[in-house]
Design a protein around this motif. Structure first.
Motif, PDB file in Angstrom:
ATOM      1  N   THR A   1      19.218  15.898  25.734  1.00 18.12           N
ATOM      2  CA  THR A   1      19.759  17.058  25.030  1.00 18.12           C
ATOM      3  C   THR A   1      18.727  18.168  25.060  1.00 18.12           C
ATOM      4  O   THR A   1      17.565  17.948  25.411  1.00 18.12           O
ATOM      5  N   LEU A   2      19.168  19.351  24.671  1.00 13.88           N
ATOM      6  CA  LEU A   2      18.276  20.506  24.693  1.00 13.88           C
ATOM      7  C   LEU A   2      17.066  20.311  23.799  1.00 13.88           C
ATOM      8  O   LEU A   2      15.993  20.834  24.068  1.00 13.88           O
ATOM      9  N   GLU A   3      17.251  19.577  22.722  1.00 14.78           N
ATOM     10  CA  GLU A   3      16.171  19.470  21.744  1.00 14.78           C
ATOM     11  C   GLU A   3      15.164  18.383  22.109  1.00 14.78           C
ATOM     12  O   GLU A   3      14.121  18.269  21.486  1.00 14.78           O
ATOM     13  N   ASP A   4      15.452  17.559  23.103  1.00 16.43           N
ATOM     14  CA  ASP A   4      14.499  16.524  23.490  1.00 16.43           C
ATOM     15  C   ASP A   4      13.196  17.149  23.978  1.00 16.43           C
ATOM     16  O   ASP A   4      13.206  18.229  24.575  1.00 16.43           O
ATOM     17  N   PRO A   5      12.078  16.454  23.757  1.00 20.41           N
ATOM     18  CA  PRO A   5      10.823  16.942  24.331  1.00 20.41           C
ATOM     19  C   PRO A   5      10.858  16.797  25.850  1.00 20.41           C
ATOM     20  O   PRO A   5      11.570  15.919  26.360  1.00 20.41           O
ATOM     21  N   VAL A   6      10.096  17.632  26.549  1.00 14.32           N
ATOM     22  CA  VAL A   6      10.143  17.596  28.011  1.00 14.32           C
ATOM     23  C   VAL A   6       9.730  16.242  28.567  1.00 14.32           C
ATOM     24  O   VAL A   6      10.144  15.872  29.655  1.00 14.32           O
ATOM     25  N   GLU A   7       8.943  15.513  27.815  1.00 15.81           N
ATOM     26  CA  GLU A   7       8.503  14.205  28.315  1.00 15.81           C
ATOM     27  C   GLU A   7       9.658  13.245  28.540  1.00 15.81           C
ATOM     28  O   GLU A   7       9.515  12.237  29.214  1.00 15.81           O
TER      29      GLU A   7
ATOM     30  N   LEU B   1      17.908  11.788  44.167  1.00 16.60           N
ATOM     31  CA  LEU B   1      16.804  11.481  43.275  1.00 16.60           C
ATOM     32  C   LEU B   1      16.875  12.296  41.994  1.00 16.60           C
ATOM     33  O   LEU B   1      16.086  12.127  41.094  1.00 16.60           O
ATOM     34  N   PHE B   2      17.853  13.180  41.915  1.00 13.06           N
ATOM     35  CA  PHE B   2      17.946  14.034  40.734  1.00 13.06           C
ATOM     36  C   PHE B   2      18.851  13.480  39.636  1.00 13.06           C
ATOM     37  O   PHE B   2      18.993  14.076  38.598  1.00 13.06           O
ATOM     38  N   SER B   3      19.519  12.369  39.892  1.00 18.46           N
ATOM     39  CA  SER B   3      20.383  11.887  38.820  1.00 18.46           C
ATOM     40  C   SER B   3      19.505  11.215  37.768  1.00 18.46           C
ATOM     41  O   SER B   3      18.554  10.516  38.075  1.00 18.46           O
ATOM     42  N   GLU B   4      19.801  11.490  36.520  1.00 20.51           N
ATOM     43  CA  GLU B   4      18.870  11.152  35.452  1.00 20.51           C
ATOM     44  C   GLU B   4      19.594  10.577  34.254  1.00 20.51           C
ATOM     45  O   GLU B   4      20.810  10.645  34.140  1.00 20.51           O
ATOM     46  N   ASN B   5      18.763  10.078  33.326  1.00 21.74           N
ATOM     47  CA  ASN B   5      19.325   9.704  32.039  1.00 21.74           C
ATOM     48  C   ASN B   5      19.707  10.969  31.295  1.00 21.74           C
ATOM     49  O   ASN B   5      18.984  11.953  31.360  1.00 21.74           O
ATOM     50  N   PRO B   6      20.817  10.907  30.555  1.00 22.00           N
ATOM     51  CA  PRO B   6      21.208  12.116  29.846  1.00 22.00           C
ATOM     52  C   PRO B   6      20.169  12.515  28.799  1.00 22.00           C
ATOM     53  O   PRO B   6      19.506  11.660  28.223  1.00 22.00           O
TER      54      PRO B   6
ATOM     55  N   ARG C   1       6.771  24.391  42.805  1.00 20.72           N
ATOM     56  CA  ARG C   1       7.560  23.208  43.166  1.00 20.72           C
ATOM     57  C   ARG C   1       7.805  22.319  41.958  1.00 20.72           C
ATOM     58  O   ARG C   1       8.905  21.818  41.759  1.00 20.72           O
ATOM     59  N   ASN C   2       6.751  22.143  41.140  1.00 21.94           N
ATOM     60  CA  ASN C   2       6.914  21.334  39.927  1.00 21.94           C
ATOM     61  C   ASN C   2       8.043  21.889  39.066  1.00 21.94           C
ATOM     62  O   ASN C   2       8.963  21.162  38.682  1.00 21.94           O
ATOM     63  N   LEU C   3       7.930  23.190  38.786  1.00 20.53           N
ATOM     64  CA  LEU C   3       8.909  23.779  37.865  1.00 20.53           C
ATOM     65  C   LEU C   3      10.316  23.675  38.428  1.00 20.53           C
ATOM     66  O   LEU C   3      11.252  23.327  37.727  1.00 20.53           O
ATOM     67  N   ARG C   4      10.467  23.970  39.714  1.00 15.74           N
ATOM     68  CA  ARG C   4      11.804  23.888  40.320  1.00 15.74           C
ATOM     69  C   ARG C   4      12.364  22.485  40.159  1.00 15.74           C
ATOM     70  O   ARG C   4      13.527  22.292  39.819  1.00 15.74           O
ATOM     71  N   ARG C   5      11.518  21.491  40.402  1.00 14.58           N
ATOM     72  CA  ARG C   5      12.006  20.123  40.328  1.00 14.58           C
ATOM     73  C   ARG C   5      12.368  19.754  38.896  1.00 14.58           C
ATOM     74  O   ARG C   5      13.433  19.215  38.627  1.00 14.58           O
ATOM     75  N   TRP C   6      11.473  20.086  37.969  1.00 12.41           N
ATOM     76  CA  TRP C   6      11.726  19.681  36.586  1.00 12.41           C
ATOM     77  C   TRP C   6      12.958  20.383  36.015  1.00 12.41           C
ATOM     78  O   TRP C   6      13.737  19.806  35.269  1.00 12.41           O
ATOM     79  N   ILE C   7      13.092  21.654  36.368  1.00 12.72           N
ATOM     80  CA  ILE C   7      14.235  22.392  35.830  1.00 12.72           C
ATOM     81  C   ILE C   7      15.532  21.844  36.420  1.00 12.72           C
ATOM     82  O   ILE C   7      16.530  21.666  35.729  1.00 12.72           O
ATOM     83  N   ARG C   8      15.480  21.529  37.716  1.00  8.84           N
ATOM     84  CA  ARG C   8      16.654  20.920  38.337  1.00  8.84           C
ATOM     85  C   ARG C   8      16.979  19.591  37.652  1.00  8.84           C
ATOM     86  O   ARG C   8      18.128  19.301  37.322  1.00  8.84           O
ATOM     87  N   THR C   9      15.945  18.795  37.412  1.00  8.86           N
ATOM     88  CA  THR C   9      16.144  17.513  36.743  1.00  8.86           C
ATOM     89  C   THR C   9      16.794  17.727  35.378  1.00  8.86           C
ATOM     90  O   THR C   9      17.772  17.062  35.020  1.00  8.86           O
ATOM     91  N   ALA C  10      16.252  18.684  34.625  1.00 10.77           N
ATOM     92  CA  ALA C  10      16.780  18.948  33.286  1.00 10.77           C
ATOM     93  C   ALA C  10      18.247  19.363  33.363  1.00 10.77           C
ATOM     94  O   ALA C  10      19.084  18.891  32.591  1.00 10.77           O
TER      95      ALA C  10
ATOM     96  N   ASN D   1      20.437  18.654  35.629  1.00 11.16           N
ATOM     97  CA  ASN D   1      21.301  17.540  36.006  1.00 11.16           C
ATOM     98  C   ASN D   1      21.403  16.489  34.912  1.00 11.16           C
ATOM     99  O   ASN D   1      22.345  15.712  34.887  1.00 11.16           O
ATOM    100  N   SER D   2      20.397  16.457  34.039  1.00 12.05           N
ATOM    101  CA  SER D   2      20.421  15.408  33.026  1.00 12.05           C
ATOM    102  C   SER D   2      21.082  15.835  31.731  1.00 12.05           C
ATOM    103  O   SER D   2      21.232  15.016  30.832  1.00 12.05           O
ATOM    104  N   LEU D   3      21.377  17.135  31.630  1.00 16.10           N
ATOM    105  CA  LEU D   3      21.964  17.587  30.373  1.00 16.10           C
ATOM    106  C   LEU D   3      23.284  16.877  30.121  1.00 16.10           C
ATOM    107  O   LEU D   3      24.168  16.871  30.972  1.00 16.10           O
ATOM    108  N   ALA D   4      23.381  16.278  28.954  1.00 13.38           N
ATOM    109  CA  ALA D   4      24.661  15.698  28.578  1.00 13.38           C
ATOM    110  C   ALA D   4      25.669  16.841  28.510  1.00 13.38           C
ATOM    111  O   ALA D   4      25.308  17.974  28.211  1.00 13.38           O
TER     112      ALA D   4
END
Ligand code: ADP
Ligand code: MG
Length: 690
Positions: free
Chosen positions: A10-16, A3-8, A167-176, A178-181
């Protein structure tokens, strides 16, 4: 895949941009200063928990700190005396059961901890009708794949805000992550990474959040500490190097008649600290580049006379010199010194303050060059003020001015020499960071014959005795300051009225018979000056004042300082207030009144009673308040240091400074491709110390 694979992204994208974060969540994250994916990834954990070893409940023993994973099999809300409550849970795993108690949180028995819920509980094993975990930290599990982030590994523990859980932060950071181009730009040159054994950027971010070992997490964090400090040092040292390329536009004469006349006229010999400062400054003035020096010395160490030497050298070169002070009283006091010591040499002095009469006339004399030395307040940097040939700018109590204000003064001249002075001792780590672009001279001794001010707390019962003491001192010709804080800096009417009432109570009550005056910010400049002059001249026994006299005032026969509601002042401010006394050879005292309402307030007063050195006080202040509140730190844009902690990470600061120097020597404009990313980071911190 998972469930962690994401759209790529970049660092500058907003968290949304990340899945799982909508506008509401983004707003919550903004409370943590997190807006972009970069911010999120650089929100490093404050600690880690090792959840690789879960203790089976059957093996738990008293006095141990353990993490267990279990299911809630029953929960009760127990009312205690008063309005307190206790949640008592029974937890079960494959090996047994244990109790967990949550003091003050009985309601949770019926909410979060309903039977059937599974979770991790970390804490100390004590007793509650048998073995029990008391107030453990807990985290509930959802039973899905996400639990892998939260169990059976080393988990990061973050600073949180409302509506954002671990839990939120762990998940979001993991998502970020994994999604980093691919292809994050690596700012640290290879050699530096090698030198300290840092992992490369992507791996370092990963290890900082989800380390294989706790030590790996900590060393990854150090990489970012170092990177941040290196960027700051490149910024401040780069600015300084650039300034070194400015040509001097005016020559000073460092052995001219004005300087030697000043030396002859001085009624005392310089302390060795002062002599060193004078020699540093004269060397600067003789050098091919403009001076940029910070003169740091505790209250009363005699910085003014050092500044006078610099002024004399500027005058001998035929130029104008200016001193800017934060208050009118202080400007006036400098004017008195200037008139005393330079007036007889025929030096023409102008004073310029905001509220004075004749400002237009003074400005004309400054612009025409008729005035050679100008002393004033913020009025000096107003647009209407033009200088003729400003070659030396001195900024007294420089931390009271903003960076912009300081720059504005220097821009009134053509690359003038600049001397900043401060009575606020700055801990070394901060000085290197905030003022890293300046040369620094420290005067670390007081003129001979001074006794350290003794500081005492006075309980309400002893206050009448204190007023007796004020009478005795007055009878011997010694004067007293009473400082009364105003709740509001702007000295609002109601507030002021209560100060005035208190003044009247004292002058008609316990202090009646003494010559007493009231000084506050609402008085106009002429009234303030008149009062200060009379106090200096000994015509007033007790000066009752708000903090308008905070800095710089120098009256040798004032031996007693009483600070009302002392707990309402900051540590540094109290130290500066106390510096108003102890300027003669008589033993001086500082009495602190008031009952602190917080532990920190109490500690502040204790520190003040125990410590005399401004440097010690500053270190304590830094420890107690953190650098965010410290002088100049916010102005310098350093309050948002994301990773580095100027106290804990001091050793990295030294390394960063050394490396920054080496980098700038090899590549002063940071133009090499290998330095491109560093140069961008450093640019954030350039010009900090202007
Ligand atoms: P600060 O560093 O707090 O600005 P000041 O310049 O106001 O201190 O000096 C405090 C007092 O000490 C002044 O009255 C000054 O004349 C006196 N003073 C300065 N240097 C010496 C010295 N070397 N010996 C004796 N008195 C001195
Ligand atoms: Mg001073």
């Amino acid at each position: 895949m998972s469930l962690f694979s994401e759209n790529p992204c970049t660092l500058e994208d907003p968290v949304e941009q990340l899945s799982g974060i909508g506008p509401k969540r983004a707003e919550c994250l903004a409370n943590l200063g997190i807006q972009s994916v970069r911010d999120l990834l650089f929100h490093f954990p404050r600690s880690y928990q090792d959840r690789r070893c879960l203790t089976p409940i059957a093996e738990v023993s008293e006095g141990e700190s353990v993490t267990i994973q279990g299911e809630v099999i029953s929960s009760r809300n127990i009312r205690l005396r008063g309005r307190m409550s206790l949640a008592v849970l029974q937890l079960r795993d494959d090996t047994g059961t244990i109790t967990a108690t949550f003091f003050g949180r009985g309601f949770m028995a019926n909410t979060a901890f309903r039977p059937g819920v599974r979770g991790l509980f970390t804490g100390m094993v004590g007793q509650y009708k048998g073995l029990a975990l008391k107030n453990p930290e807990y985290e509930l599990l959802s039973g899905d794949e996400e639990d892998r982030l939260n169990t059976g590994c080393i988990v990061p523990v973050y600073r949180l805000t409302e509506n954002v859980s671990q839990r939120n932060l762990r998940r979001w950071i993991r998502t970020a992550l994994n999604s980093l181009a691919d292809g994050l730009e690596e700012p640290l040159p290879h050699t530096l990474r090698e030198r300290y054994g840092f992992p490369e950027l992507h791996e370092a971010i990963r290890q900082a959040h989800f380390p294989d070992e706790i030590a790996a997490g900590e060393s990854a964090r150090e990489r970012f500490v170092y990177e941040e400090l290196l960027a700051i040092q490149l910024g401040v040292l780069g600015t300084r190097a650039a300034r070194r390329h400015e040509a001097r536009h005016q020559r000073h004469v460092v052995n001219g008649p004005c300087l030697s006349a000043l030396r002859e006229r001085l009624p005392f010999s310089l302390t060795s600290g002062q002599a060193r400062a004078v020699s540093d400054i004269l060397q600067d003035l003789a050098a091919p580049r403009p001076m940029m020096r910070l003169l740091q010395g505790d209250v009363g160490c005699g910085k003014t006379v050092v500044a006078l030497h610099a002024i004399a050298a500027a005058l001998d070169g035929g130029h104008q010199a200016a001193i800017m002070a934060p208050t009118e009283i202080l400007a006036e006091q400098h004017a008195i010194h200037l008139r005393d010591w330079l007036g007889p040499l025929g030096v023409r002095i102008a004073v310029l303050t905001g509220s004075m009469r004749g400002a237009r006339d003074a400005r004309a004399r400054i612009a025409s060059g008729d005035a050679q030395v100008i002393v004033g307040t913020h009025a000096l940097i107003q647009e209407a003020t033009d200088f003729h040939r400003l070659a030396l700018a001195i900024i007294d109590e420089q931390h009271r001015f903003g960076v912009m204000q300081r720059t504005t003064l220097t821009e009134k001249g053509l690359h003038p020499d600049v001397l900043h002075m401060t009575a606020t001792p700055i801990p070394r780590t901060l000085a290197i960071t905030v003022y890293g672009g300046m040369d620094i001279t420290i005067i670390d001794e007081l003129p001979p014959g001074r006794l350290p001010v003794l500081t005492r707390r006075v309980t309400p019962a002893k206050v009448p005795g204190l007023y007796e003491y004020v009478h005795q001192q007055a009878a011997r010709g010694f004067q007293t300051y009473i400082i009364c804080p105003l709740v509001d800096e702007s000295e609002k009417r109601e507030d002021l009225r209560s100060v005035i009432r208190h003044f009247e109570e004292l002058s008609e009550g316990p202090l009646s018979g003494l010559r007493m005056e009231l000084l506050h910010g609402r008085l106009d400049a002429a009234e303030k000056d008149a009062i200060m002059h009379r106090f200096k001249g000994g015509a007033i026994d007790v000066l009752f004042s708000t903090t308008v006299i905070e800095v710089g005032i120098d009256v040798a026969s004032a031996t007693t300082m009483i600070v009302e509601n002392a707990d309402q002042f900051g540590l540094t401010q109290l130290h500066q207030l106390r510096g108003r006394v102890g300027r003669g050879s008589e033993q001086s005292y500082c009495f602190l009144l008031g009952t602190p309402k917080t532990d920190e307030g109490k500690r502040r007063l204790e520190v003040l009673c125990e410590r005399a050195s401004g440097f010690d006080i500053a270190e304590e202040d830094l420890l107690m308040r953190g650098p965010g509140e410290f002088y100049g730190v916010r102005q310098a844009g350093l309050s948002d240091l994301r990773v580095a902690d100027l106290i804990r990470d001091a050793r990295w600061l030294d390394r960063a400074r050394r490396d920054a120097q080496a980098i700038l020597e090899a590549d002063p404009p940071l133009a090499l491709p290998a330095h491109a990313a560093l140069a961008r980071q450093a640019a954030r911190f350039g010009g900090v110390c202007a």
